[in-house]
Every structure is written in C-alpha cells, then in structure tokens.
Design a protein around this motif. Structure first.
Motif, PDB file in Angstrom:
ATOM      1  N   SER A  13      79.885  56.683  -2.177  1.00  0.00           N
ATOM      2  CA  SER A  13      79.471  56.601  -0.866  1.00  0.00           C
ATOM      3  C   SER A  13      78.629  57.659  -0.454  1.00  0.00           C
ATOM      4  O   SER A  13      77.848  58.641  -1.338  1.00  0.00           O
ATOM      5  N   ALA A  14      77.480  57.047   1.030  1.00  0.00           N
ATOM      6  CA  ALA A  14      76.878  57.910   1.193  1.00  0.00           C
ATOM      7  C   ALA A  14      77.092  57.543   3.183  1.00  0.00           C
ATOM      8  O   ALA A  14      77.173  57.135   3.574  1.00  0.00           O
ATOM      9  N   ASP A  91      79.388  60.993  -1.914  1.00  0.00           N
ATOM     10  CA  ASP A  91      78.030  61.045  -2.781  1.00  0.00           C
ATOM     11  C   ASP A  91      76.726  61.063  -2.124  1.00  0.00           C
ATOM     12  O   ASP A  91      75.943  62.147  -3.712  1.00  0.00           O
ATOM     13  N   LEU A  92      76.835  61.482  -1.336  1.00  0.00           N
ATOM     14  CA  LEU A  92      75.138  61.616  -0.896  1.00  0.00           C
ATOM     15  C   LEU A  92      75.244  61.257   0.394  1.00  0.00           C
ATOM     16  O   LEU A  92      75.837  60.589   1.507  1.00  0.00           O
ATOM     17  N   VAL A  93      74.516  62.729   1.018  1.00  0.00           N
ATOM     18  CA  VAL A  93      74.515  62.546   2.352  1.00  0.00           C
ATOM     19  C   VAL A  93      72.881  63.660   2.725  1.00  0.00           C
ATOM     20  O   VAL A  93      72.319  63.928   2.170  1.00  0.00           O
ATOM     21  N   ILE A  94      72.481  62.628   3.614  1.00  0.00           N
ATOM     22  CA  ILE A  94      71.112  63.007   4.519  1.00  0.00           C
ATOM     23  C   ILE A  94      71.033  63.060   5.986  1.00  0.00           C
ATOM     24  O   ILE A  94      72.150  61.651   6.826  1.00  0.00           O
ATOM     25  N   ALA A  95      71.299  64.292   5.832  1.00  0.00           N
ATOM     26  CA  ALA A  95      71.371  64.473   7.576  1.00  0.00           C
ATOM     27  C   ALA A  95      69.699  64.332   7.959  1.00  0.00           C
ATOM     28  O   ALA A  95      68.377  65.243   8.187  1.00  0.00           O
ATOM     29  N   LEU A 132      78.788  69.375   1.937  1.00  0.00           N
ATOM     30  CA  LEU A 132      78.663  70.636   1.004  1.00  0.00           C
ATOM     31  C   LEU A 132      80.222  70.668   0.067  1.00  0.00           C
ATOM     32  O   LEU A 132      79.907  70.278  -0.868  1.00  0.00           O
ATOM     33  N   PRO A 133      81.203  70.951   0.415  1.00  0.00           N
ATOM     34  CA  PRO A 133      82.375  70.748  -0.263  1.00  0.00           C
ATOM     35  C   PRO A 133      82.653  69.483  -0.872  1.00  0.00           C
ATOM     36  O   PRO A 133      83.491  69.288  -1.380  1.00  0.00           O
ATOM     37  N   TYR A 134      82.711  69.219  -0.287  1.00  0.00           N
ATOM     38  CA  TYR A 134      82.760  67.256  -0.854  1.00  0.00           C
ATOM     39  C   TYR A 134      82.260  66.664  -1.891  1.00  0.00           C
ATOM     40  O   TYR A 134      82.441  66.224  -2.959  1.00  0.00           O
ATOM     41  N   LEU A 135      80.621  67.541  -1.554  1.00  0.00           N
ATOM     42  CA  LEU A 135      79.487  66.951  -2.345  1.00  0.00           C
ATOM     43  C   LEU A 135      79.615  67.508  -3.711  1.00  0.00           C
ATOM     44  O   LEU A 135      79.530  67.193  -4.670  1.00  0.00           O
ATOM     45  N   GLY A 141      77.489  63.789  -9.363  1.00  0.00           N
ATOM     46  CA  GLY A 141      77.166  65.456  -8.290  1.00  0.00           C
ATOM     47  C   GLY A 141      76.556  64.758  -7.388  1.00  0.00           C
ATOM     48  O   GLY A 141      75.914  63.984  -7.190  1.00  0.00           O
ATOM     49  N   GLY A 142      76.842  65.286  -6.098  1.00  0.00           N
ATOM     50  CA  GLY A 142      76.146  65.401  -5.174  1.00  0.00           C
ATOM     51  C   GLY A 142      75.159  65.808  -5.322  1.00  0.00           C
ATOM     52  O   GLY A 142      74.394  66.190  -5.400  1.00  0.00           O
ATOM     53  N   ARG A 143      74.556  65.069  -3.569  1.00  0.00           N
ATOM     54  CA  ARG A 143      73.055  64.821  -3.549  1.00  0.00           C
ATOM     55  C   ARG A 143      72.989  64.976  -1.818  1.00  0.00           C
ATOM     56  O   ARG A 143      73.493  64.231  -0.765  1.00  0.00           O
ATOM     57  N   LEU A 144      72.260  66.233  -1.291  1.00  0.00           N
ATOM     58  CA  LEU A 144      72.002  66.092  -0.319  1.00  0.00           C
ATOM     59  C   LEU A 144      70.731  66.404   0.445  1.00  0.00           C
ATOM     60  O   LEU A 144      69.599  67.309  -0.552  1.00  0.00           O
TER      61      LEU A 144
END
Length: 341
Positions: A13-14, A91-95, A132-135, A141-144
C-alpha cells in the motif's frame, strides 16, 4: 513511461499527497505500475477525478482518491488512518503537496510565507507524523519520502517563501532519518531542481506578475536547465524504494548544492547578481516602499496581454515544453489531461 514494470512489491500500500497533478500524479502512476495499491490525496475533488481517469488510461489501474487539505492536521490523520484500514496497512508514503509563490519577498508579504509554511512544511509534517506509526508496522519495512527542493538547500531570489518552507522540510527529513535509524523505517528526502511539470500554471505571482510569470515559466521549461517530469518521478520512486537518505535531481541542482556547501558566501553573492536581473516592482535606489498587490495564478497570466514584449518573447522561447507538460499532467484547465503512453 515505458512498459509497465511488475517486478516491484505487488500488493503493498502506498499514499501520495498532492497526487492529483504534476510530479505527484506521475509518482502515483509509477507506483501503480510497480504493483502498489495507491491512494492519492489532494484538495480539489475535480482534479482528483481527472487524475483517476488519467491514471486508469495510463496504467490500466486506478488510485483511490481522497479529498484532503494537508494543512488540516485532523483531516490528514483521518485520511492516513482510513487508508491504512482500507488497505490492510501502509508501506510507502510520499509527502509531496506544495505551493509555489514567485515574487520579491517584500511584495509577497508575510501571508505568502504563512501559506508556504502551512502547505509545504506543515502539510509534510502532518503527513509524516500520521504515517510513521503505520509504517513502523509494515511487514516490508515502511518507507517515507519527503519532497523538498534545491530551493531548500540554498535560497532562490523571488522564491524566498518557497525556499524557507522547503528548508524546513530538509531539516525535518534529516531529523526523522536520524530518529528512525536502526528501525525498519527509512526516510528519503528528495531535492528536485527545475522540472517540466507544468507547475507554472498553478503557481502564484506577485510584484510584476506578468514579468515574473514569463521568466519562471521559461526557465522551468528549458531542457538544459530543467528535467523531464516522468524521469524525475521514476527516480524519486526508485530512491524511496531503495531507502536512499537523500536525492538531489538535475545536474544544475547538484552543482548549485555542492557550490553552496563549499563556498556559501560566493553563491549568495552570485544569486544577488541574478536577483538584479529579475523584475522589481519598485525603484530601490529611490527608497520607495514595495507595493503589495494580490498574487495572481499562472492560469490567469498565460495570455497576459499586458505583459511587456520581452516577457512574451521569453515565454515563447522557453516555455513550450512546460506548456505541453501542463496539459499532459493535469495542471491545465484547458480540457482533460492527455496520456503520453
């Protein structure tokens, strides 16, 4: 983009903020092509509808659209939570959400700085802290990813509000990377230079807006100075996936960043010479106060019959590629965006 790449982590999920147009839309499309389930956040429902149609035509898959103003912390927290619950994790978030104001600092006024900090920095902060808590719970392994700018590495004249907000994003990215060291979460801060995304039509211009619009749209569209937006989006996604700490895009941006790190006072003086060539709304030698006028959006200045002849000529010389990008990547209001498959 080239043929769809399905070698990536299918099913993860992203989430991308500012994902309805420009770089954000292209990054969302790249993630869809990589096999992610993608949610895009943006303020404008109509833009989001067009973005979903564009992505479906482009990739054969649709992102989940969510109307959300990243300046509203409770709304961002709710959007991130709902995304994680719907997708079974994050799993991955881009701000990426941001604004651009082009004007001398005096004529832009404090409101421009507040607007830039609210959307660019606070929007990024809200997204990062909510995600961050979800990642941390991501099995992969979460990616921000935080989208800064070369303007956050060195101040750019007539983009000072933007530079201040992007500098804060740089500090946030570096600080979060330090604080997550040793955990399963990685933080990547990206600093693009000029890109041909068509953002000149969404930017706001003050001082002498027609002249400011001319130089900004021309320089951000020149091939030797700016980068193809699709290449930029692919590089950003790759950097976030590979857990790089920092990415500076375009050779010009990398050179400017290096020079500023080595000889900052020299770069500042050189930028001062550049500033003297930019349009000024008042005669500084006469000690006149800068006149503040409402900022005008690029869409309203595109035809600009009041623009001086040199400004119209500059736009014609440098902005053709950027104008095409605006229509292609959902920045233009002149009809629906087109896919460039």
């Amino acid at each position: 983009m080239a043929a769809t790449d399905r070698s990536g982590p299918a099913g993860l999920s992203a989430l991308v903020t500012g994902g309805s147009r420009g770089l954000g839309l292209l990054m969302a499309a790249r993630l869809l092509e990589r096999g992610y389930r993608v949610t895009v956040l943006a303020r404008d429902a109509g833009e989001l509808d067009r973005a979903v149609a564009w992505a479906l035509d482009r990739t054969g898959r649709s992102p989940q659209p969510v109307v959300c103003d990243v300046r509203d912390e409770p709304a961002v927290t709710a959007a991130v939570r709902e995304t994680a619950e719907r997708a079974g994790g994050l799993d991955l978030v881009i701000a990426n959400a941001g604004v651009i104001q082009v004007a001398p600092a005096e004529t832009a006024g404090t409101q421009a700085f507040r607007d830039a900090m609210g959307t660019i920095f606070e929007g990024t902060l809200h997204t990062a802290l909510a995600a961050l808590p979800y990642l941390r719970r991501s099995p992969a392994g979460g990616r921000l990813g935080l989208v800064g700018s070369v303007g956050g590495l060195l101040a750019v004249p007539h983009l000072v509000a933007y530079s201040c907000a992007k500098a804060a994003v740089r500090a946030l990215g570096e600080g979060l990377q330090e604080e997550t060291a040793g955990s399963a979460v990685s933080v990547t801060t990206v600093h693009p230079g000029l890109m041909r995304t068509g953002s000149h039509l969404q930017a706001e211009f003050g001082g002498r807006p027609e002249a400011e619009f001319a130089w900004f749209s021309a320089l951000s569209g020149m091939p030797l100075l700016s980068m193809d937006a699709e290449r930029a989006a692919a590089k950003v996604v790759r950097a976030v996936e590979r857990r790089r700490t920092r990415l500076v895009l375009t050779p010009v941006a990398r050179a400017a960043s290096f020079a500023h790190a080595v000889v900052p006072s020299l770069v500042t003086r050189a930028s001062g010479l550049v500033a003297r060539a930019l349009p000024m709304p008042f005669d500084d030698t006469a000690g006149r106060a800068a006149e503040r006028s409402p900022m005008r959006q690029g869409h309203d200045l595109e035809a600009a019959p009041a623009a001086p002849a040199w400004a119209r000529a500059l736009r014609r010389a440098g902005s053709a590629l950027n104008d095409r990008a605006a229509h292609r990547y959902n920045q233009s209001w002149a009809g629906p965006p087109t896919s460039s498959r």
